[in-house]
Enzyme design. Structure first.
Site, mmCIF file in Angstrom:
data_model
loop_
_atom_site.group_PDB
_atom_site.id
_atom_site.type_symbol
_atom_site.label_atom_id
_atom_site.label_comp_id
_atom_site.label_asym_id
_atom_site.label_seq_id
_atom_site.Cartn_x
_atom_site.Cartn_y
_atom_site.Cartn_z
ATOM 1 N N ARG A 34 8.853 15.772 0.785
ATOM 2 C CA ARG A 34 9.542 15.017 -0.270
ATOM 3 C C ARG A 34 10.175 15.929 -1.315
ATOM 4 N NH1 ARG A 34 5.599 9.731 -0.880
ATOM 5 N NH2 ARG A 34 6.672 8.568 0.752
ATOM 6 N N LYS A 195 0.242 -6.504 11.018
ATOM 7 C CA LYS A 195 0.495 -7.561 10.038
ATOM 8 C C LYS A 195 1.887 -8.206 10.078
ATOM 9 C CE LYS A 195 -1.894 -8.910 7.071
ATOM 10 N NZ LYS A 195 -2.527 -9.718 6.220
ATOM 11 N N GLY A 349 6.073 4.570 6.901
ATOM 12 C CA GLY A 349 5.285 5.796 6.821
ATOM 13 C C GLY A 349 4.676 6.193 8.149
ATOM 14 N N GLY A 372 8.288 0.731 1.824
ATOM 15 C CA GLY A 372 8.425 -0.586 1.215
ATOM 16 C C GLY A 372 9.852 -0.866 0.761
HETATM 17 P P1 ADP Z 1 4.674 1.624 9.294
HETATM 18 O O1 ADP Z 1 3.855 2.453 8.318
HETATM 19 O O2 ADP Z 1 5.548 2.463 10.168
HETATM 20 O O3 ADP Z 1 5.417 0.517 8.599
HETATM 21 P P2 ADP Z 1 2.404 -0.050 9.932
HETATM 22 O O4 ADP Z 1 1.696 0.492 8.731
HETATM 23 O O5 ADP Z 1 2.843 -1.466 9.898
HETATM 24 O O6 ADP Z 1 3.652 0.913 10.299
HETATM 25 O O7 ADP Z 1 1.454 0.065 11.232
HETATM 26 C C1 ADP Z 1 0.883 1.279 11.627
HETATM 27 C C2 ADP Z 1 -0.525 1.091 12.099
HETATM 28 O O8 ADP Z 1 -0.595 0.076 13.067
HETATM 29 C C3 ADP Z 1 -1.086 2.326 12.743
HETATM 30 O O9 ADP Z 1 -2.191 2.763 11.994
HETATM 31 C C4 ADP Z 1 -1.488 1.894 14.138
HETATM 32 O O10 ADP Z 1 -2.728 2.420 14.560
HETATM 33 C C5 ADP Z 1 -1.632 0.405 13.968
HETATM 34 N N1 ADP Z 1 -1.453 -0.281 15.246
HETATM 35 C C6 ADP Z 1 -0.357 -0.342 16.007
HETATM 36 N N2 ADP Z 1 -0.583 -1.053 17.117
HETATM 37 C C7 ADP Z 1 -1.869 -1.446 17.072
HETATM 38 C C8 ADP Z 1 -2.700 -2.227 17.917
HETATM 39 N N3 ADP Z 1 -2.238 -2.730 19.061
HETATM 40 N N4 ADP Z 1 -3.968 -2.452 17.528
HETATM 41 C C9 ADP Z 1 -4.440 -1.958 16.372
HETATM 42 N N5 ADP Z 1 -3.702 -1.219 15.520
HETATM 43 C C10 ADP Z 1 -2.435 -0.970 15.863
HETATM 44 MG MG MG Z 2 1.951 2.061 7.345
#
Ligand code: ADP
Ligand code: MG
Length: 390
Positions: A34, A195, A349, A372
């Site tokens: 960053r 989520k 992230g 976000g």
């Molecule tokens: P980003 O930070 O890219 O927006 P998220 O925070 O929404 O992504 O999701 C990332 C997390 O989702 C990771 O920690 C990953 O382990 C978890 N994840 C992805 N697929 C699964 C799954 N099938 N079951 C449990 N956790 C999952």
């Molecule tokens: Mg995340």
């Protein structure tokens, strides 16, 4: 949005809001991505003879925890920029003001952690006024904080009318709004992670704008459950079922994006690298097992769609990529995105961490620094920090 080209900076004190919210380890900067991302703006301002005051938050201090001081960040910036960097022991006040006044053109003053001041997140007008008093012009280069109306991102612009976006924030906003307003088609959105509720706004927007949405990660289970499949012990919150149903319904309307779901999975008996693992050709997950990755057929199908895309937006890993046995689906999609001839934009992230892990971070058109903020921009929300630069 005003840009650096619109700003007179020669000999003037310029307050630059940056995102130096970096990970620290044993009092040292553990990852300076960053800081390096802010260098183009800092370098341009120095070349143009500005006297630079940098402000950032770091972590979420409840009080003035010394572990969250920006001092190590100022030290790293001095190494990276080669500039004369002074560290201010506070955010505002007479001493800090005197340090700002004494800056020579090209010199940098780094303020202490903005969140040591409780007025920062409350967008307190007295703090905003005091910050504005440190400078003659304002530049915002902290895209990751632009979705928050804080004293340093929004309040300050009421008192410093000479204001502009920095190069990083400008590129973030232009790239993200560009792929929404006039994308090269087909526009493919790859949405994973966890989520549904958090990413519902993004799915809704892409249902309208995209040609295809590819769903992976834990995101897929509420959809599969809503279609009547068994999800076993997979991550699938009850509160996500209704939103998933609604999205499936909306996807059936004319002119909406095609929504694609996994057709095979990789299962584990628990969320751990040592978990027992098995492949499932299908999507009905037996009890005692959880879906932790998309299967190879799904990965191949998704990769083909990505390869034919004019534009790809990817947010959220396809599985528990942090666990080596369940990283293959995310790796396959990351490789497809890296190889895609179209414009490729990645936000989030964990998605960024996945790209780094596979050594592919520099193979995409744009890797967004603001999780976000990038999602809110895609949802069509107005970002207060961006609006303040109009
Ligand atoms: P980003 O930070 O890219 O927006 P998220 O925070 O929404 O992504 O999701 C990332 C997390 O989702 C990771 O920690 C990953 O382990 C978890 N994840 C992805 N697929 C699964 C799954 N099938 N079951 C449990 N956790 C999952
Ligand atoms: Mg995340």
């Amino acid at each position: 949005m005003r840009t650096l080209d619109d700003l007179e900076v020669q000999g003037r004190r310029v307050l630059v809001r940056v995102d130096f919210n970096v990970p620290l380890h044993d009092g040292e900067v553990a990852d300076d991505t960053r800081i390096r991302a802010a260098l183009p703006t800092i370098e341009e301002l120095r070349e143009r003879g500005a006297r630079i005051v940098l402000a950032s938050h770091l972590g979420r201090p409840k009080d003035r925890e010394p572990e969250l001081s920006l001092r190590p960040v100022a030290d790293r910036l001095a190494e990276l920029s080669g500039a004369d960097v002074t560290f201010a022991p506070g955010v505002v006040g007479d001493d800090v003001r005197a340090l700002a006044d004494n800056l020579a053109p090209g010199d940098i003053l780094v303020l202490e952690n903005l969140r040591y001041e409780p007025g920062e997140t409350r967008n307190d007008d007295r703090l905003a006024r005091a910050l504005a008093g440190l400078a003659d012009a304002y530049v915002d280069d902290a895209f990751g904080a632009a979705h928050r109306a804080h004293a340093s991102t929004e309040g300050v612009t009421h008192h410093l009318r000479d204001r502009a976006a920095g190069l990083l924030l400008q590129r973030e906003v232009e790239t993200l709004t560009g792929i929404l307003s006039e994308p090269a088609r087909p526009l493919v959105a790859v949405v994973g992670g966890a989520k549904v509720t958090d990413k519902l706004g993004v799915l809704d927007r892409f249902l309208e704008l995209a040609d295809t949405i590819l769903v992976g990660g834990a995101m897929c289970f509420p959809f599969l459950r809503a279609q009547g499949h068994e999800v076993g012990d997979s991550l699938c919150a009850a509160e996500d079922l209704e939103p998933a149903r609604r999205v499936l319904e909306a996807a059936r309307e004319d002119g909406r994006a095609r929504l694609e779901l996994p057709s095979d999975l990789v299962l584990g008996d628990r969320f751990a690298a040592e978990a027992e693992k098995r492949a499932l050709d299908g999507v009905d997950v037996p009890d005692g097992w959880m879906g932790l990755d998309i299967g190879p057929k799904t990965a191949e199908r998704y990769a083909e769609v990505i390869a034919r895309a004019g534009t790809v937006f990817w947010n959220g890993p396809m599985g528990a990529f942090e666990l080596e046995p369940f990283a293959a689906g995310t790796r396959a999609v990351a490789e497809a995105v890296a190889a895609a001839p179209g414009t490729t934009v990645v936000g989030g992230g964990d998605s960024a961490a996945a790209l780094e892990q596979f050594g592919l971070a520099d193979r995409v058109t744009h890797l967004s620094t603001g999780g976000g903020a990038s999602l809110e921009l895609i949802e069509g929300k107005v970002l207060p920090g961006v609006e303040a630069l109009a």
